[in-house]
Design an enzyme around this catalytic site. Structure first.
Site, short mmCIF file in Angstrom:
data_model
loop_
_atom_site.label_atom_id
_atom_site.label_comp_id
_atom_site.label_asym_id
_atom_site.label_seq_id
_atom_site.Cartn_x
_atom_site.Cartn_y
_atom_site.Cartn_z
N GLY A 116 -16.96 2.41 14.59
CA GLY A 116 -17.12 3.22 13.53
C GLY A 116 -17.98 4.20 13.50
N CYS A 117 -17.82 5.12 12.93
CA CYS A 117 -18.81 6.40 12.79
C CYS A 117 -20.17 5.95 12.14
CB CYS A 117 -18.21 7.70 12.05
SG CYS A 117 -17.69 7.24 10.55
N TYR A 118 -20.14 5.60 11.08
CA TYR A 118 -21.59 5.10 10.51
C TYR A 118 -22.33 4.16 11.51
CZ TYR A 118 -20.49 6.95 6.12
OH TYR A 118 -20.14 7.61 4.92
#
EC number: 1.2.1.38
Length: 308
Positions: A116-118
Protein backbone atom coordinates in the site's frame (compact mmCIF):
# COMPACT_ATOMS: atom_id res chain seq x y z
CA UNK A 1 6.52 -15.24 -27.93
CA UNK A 2 5.90 -12.25 -25.68
CA UNK A 3 4.54 -12.99 -22.19
CA UNK A 4 0.81 -12.33 -21.87
CA UNK A 5 -0.28 -9.82 -19.23
CA UNK A 6 -3.89 -9.35 -18.16
CA UNK A 7 -4.83 -6.34 -16.03
CA UNK A 8 -8.01 -7.33 -14.21
CA UNK A 9 -9.59 -4.02 -13.30
CA UNK A 10 -7.84 -2.00 -15.99
CA UNK A 11 -10.56 0.66 -15.99
CA UNK A 12 -10.02 1.65 -12.34
CA UNK A 13 -7.54 4.23 -11.06
CA UNK A 14 -4.63 1.83 -10.49
CA UNK A 15 -5.41 -0.29 -13.55
CA UNK A 16 -5.45 2.73 -15.83
CA UNK A 17 -2.12 3.89 -14.43
CA UNK A 18 -0.54 0.49 -15.04
CA UNK A 19 -1.94 0.26 -18.56
CA UNK A 20 -0.64 3.76 -19.36
CA UNK A 21 2.83 2.83 -18.11
CA UNK A 22 2.85 -0.29 -20.26
CA UNK A 23 1.56 1.37 -23.43
CA UNK A 24 3.95 0.91 -26.31
CA UNK A 25 5.91 -1.96 -24.77
CA UNK A 26 6.67 -4.63 -27.32
CA UNK A 27 8.17 -7.16 -24.93
CA UNK A 28 4.75 -8.08 -23.50
CA UNK A 29 1.31 -8.77 -24.94
CA UNK A 30 -1.54 -7.05 -23.12
CA UNK A 31 -4.78 -9.00 -22.91
CA UNK A 32 -7.90 -6.91 -22.49
CA UNK A 33 -11.65 -7.20 -21.98
CA UNK A 34 -13.78 -4.47 -23.59
CA UNK A 35 -15.22 -2.19 -20.91
CA UNK A 36 -18.75 -3.24 -21.89
CA UNK A 37 -17.84 -6.87 -21.13
CA UNK A 38 -15.94 -6.33 -17.90
CA UNK A 39 -18.72 -7.98 -15.85
CA UNK A 40 -18.68 -11.06 -18.09
CA UNK A 41 -17.41 -13.63 -15.56
CA UNK A 42 -16.69 -16.34 -18.14
CA UNK A 43 -14.62 -14.00 -20.31
CA UNK A 44 -12.79 -12.70 -17.27
CA UNK A 45 -11.92 -16.21 -16.07
CA UNK A 46 -10.70 -17.13 -19.56
CA UNK A 47 -8.46 -14.05 -19.71
CA UNK A 48 -7.06 -14.73 -16.25
CA UNK A 49 -6.16 -18.29 -17.17
CA UNK A 50 -4.68 -17.26 -20.53
CA UNK A 51 -2.19 -14.88 -18.94
CA UNK A 52 1.37 -15.52 -17.88
CA UNK A 53 0.94 -12.79 -15.26
CA UNK A 54 -2.43 -11.52 -14.03
CA UNK A 55 -2.31 -8.09 -12.44
CA UNK A 56 -5.28 -7.61 -10.13
CA UNK A 57 -6.40 -4.01 -9.66
CA UNK A 58 -9.57 -4.79 -7.76
CA UNK A 59 -11.27 -4.46 -4.36
CA UNK A 60 -10.29 -7.13 -1.84
CA UNK A 61 -13.22 -9.50 -2.40
CA UNK A 62 -12.90 -9.35 -6.18
CA UNK A 63 -9.17 -10.07 -5.90
CA UNK A 64 -9.87 -13.13 -3.76
CA UNK A 65 -12.36 -14.31 -6.37
CA UNK A 66 -9.81 -13.84 -9.16
CA UNK A 67 -7.17 -15.81 -7.27
CA UNK A 68 -9.64 -18.67 -6.87
CA UNK A 69 -10.18 -18.65 -10.63
CA UNK A 70 -6.47 -19.34 -11.28
CA UNK A 71 -5.60 -21.34 -8.17
CA UNK A 72 -5.42 -24.64 -10.05
CA UNK A 73 -3.47 -23.20 -12.99
CA UNK A 74 0.20 -23.11 -12.04
CA UNK A 75 1.06 -21.42 -15.33
CA UNK A 76 -0.48 -18.16 -14.13
CA UNK A 77 1.42 -15.88 -11.77
CA UNK A 78 -0.39 -13.12 -9.92
CA UNK A 79 0.36 -9.57 -8.80
CA UNK A 80 -2.38 -8.18 -6.55
CA UNK A 81 -2.74 -4.48 -5.69
CA UNK A 82 -5.47 -4.84 -3.03
CA UNK A 83 -4.95 -5.33 0.70
CA UNK A 84 -6.27 -8.91 0.57
CA UNK A 85 -2.95 -10.76 0.65
CA UNK A 86 -0.38 -8.31 2.01
CA UNK A 87 0.20 -10.16 5.26
CA UNK A 88 -0.37 -13.64 3.82
CA UNK A 89 2.85 -15.65 4.37
CA UNK A 90 2.23 -17.52 1.11
CA UNK A 91 2.63 -14.31 -0.86
CA UNK A 92 5.80 -12.33 -1.55
CA UNK A 93 5.49 -8.73 -0.40
CA UNK A 94 6.14 -6.49 -3.39
CA UNK A 95 8.42 -3.87 -1.84
CA UNK A 96 11.66 -4.84 -3.58
CA UNK A 97 13.86 -2.38 -1.68
CA UNK A 98 12.55 -3.44 1.73
CA UNK A 99 15.45 -5.88 2.26
CA UNK A 100 18.44 -7.02 0.26
CA UNK A 101 16.76 -10.36 -0.56
CA UNK A 102 13.27 -9.06 -1.33
CA UNK A 103 13.74 -8.55 -5.07
CA UNK A 104 14.80 -12.20 -5.42
CA UNK A 105 11.76 -13.34 -3.44
CA UNK A 106 9.50 -11.36 -5.76
CA UNK A 107 11.24 -12.65 -8.88
CA UNK A 108 10.73 -16.30 -7.92
CA UNK A 109 7.22 -16.00 -6.46
CA UNK A 110 3.99 -17.15 -8.02
CA UNK A 111 1.96 -14.74 -5.91
CA UNK A 112 3.06 -11.14 -5.22
CA UNK A 113 1.12 -8.59 -3.17
CA UNK A 114 1.86 -4.97 -4.00
CA UNK A 115 2.42 -2.74 -0.95
CA UNK A 116 0.00 0.00 0.00
CA UNK A 117 1.02 3.62 -0.40
CA UNK A 118 0.97 4.56 3.30
CA UNK A 119 2.74 1.34 4.34
CA UNK A 120 5.46 1.86 1.73
CA UNK A 121 6.45 5.09 3.47
CA UNK A 122 5.98 3.79 7.01
CA UNK A 123 7.77 0.47 6.45
CA UNK A 124 10.50 2.25 4.52
CA UNK A 125 11.25 4.29 7.65
CA UNK A 126 10.55 1.76 10.40
CA UNK A 127 11.92 -1.56 9.16
CA UNK A 128 15.58 -0.46 8.87
CA UNK A 129 15.51 0.77 12.47
CA UNK A 130 14.02 -2.48 13.71
CA UNK A 131 16.56 -4.49 11.72
CA UNK A 132 19.40 -2.39 13.14
CA UNK A 133 18.19 -2.79 16.74
CA UNK A 134 17.53 0.94 17.12
CA UNK A 135 13.76 0.73 17.58
CA UNK A 136 13.13 -1.50 20.63
CA UNK A 137 10.34 -3.97 21.27
CA UNK A 138 7.21 -2.34 22.59
CA UNK A 139 7.98 1.15 21.32
CA UNK A 140 4.67 3.04 20.78
CA UNK A 141 5.11 3.94 17.11
CA UNK A 142 2.92 6.69 15.65
CA UNK A 143 2.46 7.15 11.91
CA UNK A 144 0.89 10.36 10.59
CA UNK A 145 0.29 10.80 6.88
CA UNK A 146 -1.38 12.95 4.23
CA UNK A 147 -2.26 11.64 0.78
CA UNK A 148 -3.47 13.07 -2.48
CA UNK A 149 -7.15 12.40 -3.07
CA UNK A 150 -6.57 10.15 -6.09
CA UNK A 151 -5.80 7.38 -3.59
CA UNK A 152 -9.52 7.24 -2.86
CA UNK A 153 -10.28 6.08 -6.39
CA UNK A 154 -12.84 7.35 -8.86
CA UNK A 155 -15.45 8.11 -6.19
CA UNK A 156 -13.23 10.42 -4.16
CA UNK A 157 -11.79 12.02 -7.28
CA UNK A 158 -15.34 12.96 -8.29
CA UNK A 159 -16.14 14.20 -4.77
CA UNK A 160 -13.06 16.43 -4.71
CA UNK A 161 -13.17 17.72 -8.29
CA UNK A 162 -16.90 18.09 -8.98
CA UNK A 163 -18.56 20.79 -6.82
CA UNK A 164 -21.98 19.58 -8.00
CA UNK A 165 -21.40 16.05 -6.72
CA UNK A 166 -24.16 15.13 -4.20
CA UNK A 167 -21.48 14.27 -1.63
CA UNK A 168 -18.85 16.82 -2.68
CA UNK A 169 -15.87 17.33 -0.36
CA UNK A 170 -14.92 20.99 -0.03
CA UNK A 171 -12.47 20.77 2.88
CA UNK A 172 -8.85 21.51 1.90
CA UNK A 173 -7.66 18.80 4.31
CA UNK A 174 -9.43 16.16 6.37
CA UNK A 175 -8.65 13.29 8.72
CA UNK A 176 -10.22 9.87 8.36
CA UNK A 177 -9.69 6.42 9.85
CA UNK A 178 -10.75 7.98 13.14
CA UNK A 179 -11.45 4.68 15.01
CA UNK A 180 -7.73 3.80 14.49
CA UNK A 181 -8.55 0.56 12.69
CA UNK A 182 -7.29 1.43 9.20
CA UNK A 183 -6.81 -1.60 6.94
CA UNK A 184 -3.11 -0.75 6.45
CA UNK A 185 -2.20 -1.18 10.13
CA UNK A 186 -1.62 -4.97 9.94
CA UNK A 187 0.63 -4.46 6.92
CA UNK A 188 2.70 -1.82 8.73
CA UNK A 189 2.96 -4.07 11.78
CA UNK A 190 4.03 -7.25 9.97
CA UNK A 191 6.42 -5.81 7.41
CA UNK A 192 7.65 -3.09 9.75
CA UNK A 193 8.76 -5.95 12.05
CA UNK A 194 6.80 -4.38 14.90
CA UNK A 195 5.61 -6.36 17.90
CA UNK A 196 3.00 -3.71 18.68
CA UNK A 197 0.55 -2.15 16.23
CA UNK A 198 1.29 1.51 15.48
CA UNK A 199 -1.19 4.32 15.94
CA UNK A 200 -1.95 5.38 12.38
CA UNK A 201 -3.61 8.70 11.56
CA UNK A 202 -4.22 9.13 7.81
CA UNK A 203 -5.52 12.25 6.10
CA UNK A 204 -6.27 13.59 2.63
CA UNK A 205 -5.34 16.95 1.13
CA UNK A 206 -6.87 18.83 -1.78
CA UNK A 207 -4.19 17.79 -4.24
CA UNK A 208 -4.45 14.88 -6.65
CA UNK A 209 -1.19 12.99 -6.21
CA UNK A 210 1.54 12.95 -3.61
CA UNK A 211 2.11 11.77 -0.06
CA UNK A 212 3.97 12.58 3.13
CA UNK A 213 4.36 9.92 5.84
CA UNK A 214 5.78 10.92 9.24
CA UNK A 215 7.13 8.79 12.10
CA UNK A 216 8.15 10.96 15.10
CA UNK A 217 10.48 9.38 17.65
CA UNK A 218 11.80 10.13 21.16
CA UNK A 219 15.52 9.35 21.16
CA UNK A 220 15.60 8.64 24.90
CA UNK A 221 13.24 5.69 24.36
CA UNK A 222 15.32 4.10 21.60
CA UNK A 223 18.44 1.94 21.90
CA UNK A 224 21.04 3.47 24.19
CA UNK A 225 23.20 6.05 22.47
CA UNK A 226 20.87 6.57 19.51
CA UNK A 227 21.22 9.97 17.86
CA UNK A 228 19.76 11.69 14.85
CA UNK A 229 23.01 10.92 13.05
CA UNK A 230 22.96 7.20 13.90
CA UNK A 231 19.36 6.88 12.69
CA UNK A 232 20.33 8.54 9.42
CA UNK A 233 23.35 6.25 9.09
CA UNK A 234 21.15 3.18 9.61
CA UNK A 235 18.81 4.29 6.82
CA UNK A 236 21.72 5.04 4.48
CA UNK A 237 23.26 1.61 5.13
CA UNK A 238 19.94 -0.18 4.64
CA UNK A 239 19.29 1.39 1.25
CA UNK A 240 22.88 1.44 -0.02
CA UNK A 241 22.95 0.80 -3.75
CA UNK A 242 19.23 1.40 -4.21
CA UNK A 243 18.04 3.85 -6.85
CA UNK A 244 14.33 4.01 -6.09
CA UNK A 245 14.65 4.74 -2.35
CA UNK A 246 17.04 7.55 -1.47
CA UNK A 247 18.01 8.93 1.93
CA UNK A 248 18.42 12.70 1.86
CA UNK A 249 21.69 13.94 3.43
CA UNK A 250 21.24 15.57 6.83
CA UNK A 251 22.76 18.80 5.54
CA UNK A 252 20.17 18.97 2.76
CA UNK A 253 17.32 18.25 5.17
CA UNK A 254 18.56 20.96 7.54
CA UNK A 255 18.42 23.50 4.72
CA UNK A 256 14.73 22.84 3.99
CA UNK A 257 12.00 25.16 5.22
CA UNK A 258 9.19 22.83 4.16
CA UNK A 259 8.47 19.47 2.52
CA UNK A 260 6.21 19.59 -0.54
CA UNK A 261 3.74 16.70 -0.69
CA UNK A 262 3.50 16.82 -4.49
CA UNK A 263 7.24 16.95 -5.23
CA UNK A 264 7.37 13.33 -6.44
CA UNK A 265 4.05 13.34 -8.31
CA UNK A 266 4.27 10.93 -11.22
CA UNK A 267 7.65 9.58 -10.13
CA UNK A 268 8.56 6.07 -9.01
CA UNK A 269 11.02 7.15 -6.33
CA UNK A 270 10.75 7.68 -2.58
CA UNK A 271 12.78 10.12 -0.49
CA UNK A 272 13.48 9.59 3.21
CA UNK A 273 14.35 12.46 5.54
CA UNK A 274 15.55 12.68 9.14
CA UNK A 275 14.62 15.98 10.77
CA UNK A 276 15.61 17.25 14.19
CA UNK A 277 18.16 19.31 16.05
CA UNK A 278 21.68 17.89 16.59
CA UNK A 279 21.95 16.99 20.25
CA UNK A 280 18.17 17.16 20.67
CA UNK A 281 15.90 14.50 22.15
CA UNK A 282 13.45 14.07 19.27
CA UNK A 283 13.53 13.29 15.55
CA UNK A 284 10.88 13.22 12.86
CA UNK A 285 11.32 10.67 10.10
CA UNK A 286 9.60 11.60 6.84
CA UNK A 287 8.91 9.64 3.67
CA UNK A 288 7.94 11.48 0.49
CA UNK A 289 6.34 9.55 -2.39
CA UNK A 290 3.54 9.45 -4.94
CA UNK A 291 0.39 7.93 -3.45
CA UNK A 292 -0.31 6.16 -6.76
CA UNK A 293 2.89 4.18 -6.38
CA UNK A 294 1.00 0.88 -6.67
CA UNK A 295 1.11 1.33 -10.44
CA UNK A 296 4.90 1.61 -10.82
CA UNK A 297 5.39 -1.03 -8.12
CA UNK A 298 3.19 -3.38 -10.11
CA UNK A 299 5.19 -2.86 -13.30
CA UNK A 300 8.50 -3.13 -11.39
CA UNK A 301 7.39 -6.41 -9.81
CA UNK A 302 6.18 -7.72 -13.16
CA UNK A 303 9.59 -7.00 -14.68
CA UNK A 304 11.32 -8.82 -11.82
CA UNK A 305 9.07 -11.84 -12.30
CA UNK A 306 9.55 -11.90 -16.07
CA UNK A 307 13.32 -11.72 -15.69
CA UNK A 308 13.45 -14.79 -13.44
Amino acid sequence: MAPKIFIDGEHGTTGLQIRTRMAGRRDVELLSIPEAERRNAAMREDMLNSADIAMLCLPDDASKEAVQMVSANNNVRVIDTSTAFRVNPGWAYGFAEMDKEQAEKIASARFVSNPGCYPTGAIGLIRPLRAAGILPDGYPVTVNAVSGYSGGGKQMIAQMENPDHPDAITAPHFLYGLPLTHKHVPEMTVHGLLDRAPIFSPSVGKFAQGMIVQVPLHLDDLAEGTTMESIHAALVAHYAGQEIVTVVPLSDSKALARVNAVELEGKDTMKLFVFGTPGGSQVNLVALLDNLGKAPRGVQNMDLMLAS
